[in-house]
Design an enzyme around this catalytic site. Sequence first.
Site, PDB file in Angstrom:
ATOM      1  N   HIS A 145     -49.792  40.807  20.253  1.00  0.00           N
ATOM      2  CA  HIS A 145     -49.323  40.638  18.877  1.00  0.00           C
ATOM      3  C   HIS A 145     -48.502  39.368  18.676  1.00  0.00           C
ATOM      4  CE1 HIS A 145     -45.102  41.756  19.731  1.00  0.00           C
ATOM      5  NE2 HIS A 145     -45.644  42.557  20.642  1.00  0.00           N
ATOM      6  N   ASP A 146     -48.702  38.716  17.547  1.00  0.00           N
ATOM      7  CA  ASP A 146     -47.895  37.590  17.074  1.00  0.00           C
ATOM      8  C   ASP A 146     -47.987  36.344  17.950  1.00  0.00           C
ATOM      9  OD1 ASP A 146     -46.744  39.135  14.880  1.00  0.00           O
ATOM     10  OD2 ASP A 146     -45.642  40.198  16.440  1.00  0.00           O
TER      11      ASP A 146
END
Length: 225
Positions: A145-146
Amino acid sequence: MTNLILAGSGGCMRELVWQIAEQNKVSSLWNIAGYVDCNEPENGSGITVGESIIPYLGNDDYLMSKKEPVNVVICVGAPHLRRKLAQKYRSNPAIRFPSLVLGDVKVCGDVHMGTGCIVSMDARISTNVILGDFVFMNTGSMVCHDGILGDFVTLSPDVKLAGAVKVGSGSDIGMGTKVIQGICIGENVVAGAGSVIVRDIPAGSKVAGVPAGDIAVKAGSDSLR
């Protein structure tokens, strides 16, 4: 099926031919029209990959002379060489650079992917990830994620990036490398195979080990893999 021309003739290109053939068994998406390379094949006609013969079309002049739209995939693992070819080909507006997502890849719906990327078999890209242009994710690589990958980043097979990792443009992350959450890797970094990165890495560094630290590279060497 959409026609593709592959740029390059090394192992990266041959593995991509195989992956496209496997993809087409499930859904016929891509037709490889041939490849270009600065070196003519020994047999003068092309390269055999599995049961396929990929015809040799010529050197870069073949692409640069194109007037009608043509789809090109740059099959070169080294970021600096991929950048060099992309800069050259981009001067011809007829050349287009589709991104390929192959095999059993899993990509979250909110991922932003630039142009000319290659996402290989068994790769995983989680939520809110950004990939720049001409990113190459090899087989089994993963971005959690991210994450943010800059232009021309290469992730070798089985690289694992934890959440919120940033990798700067032109960096080359060696096979099996693991990066813990929140790490920032600068531009043009080379990480040796099997590294475990637990601290931020400045731009231009060459690192290896567990945990990864700076290393000296012998003159004339351009790869740690």
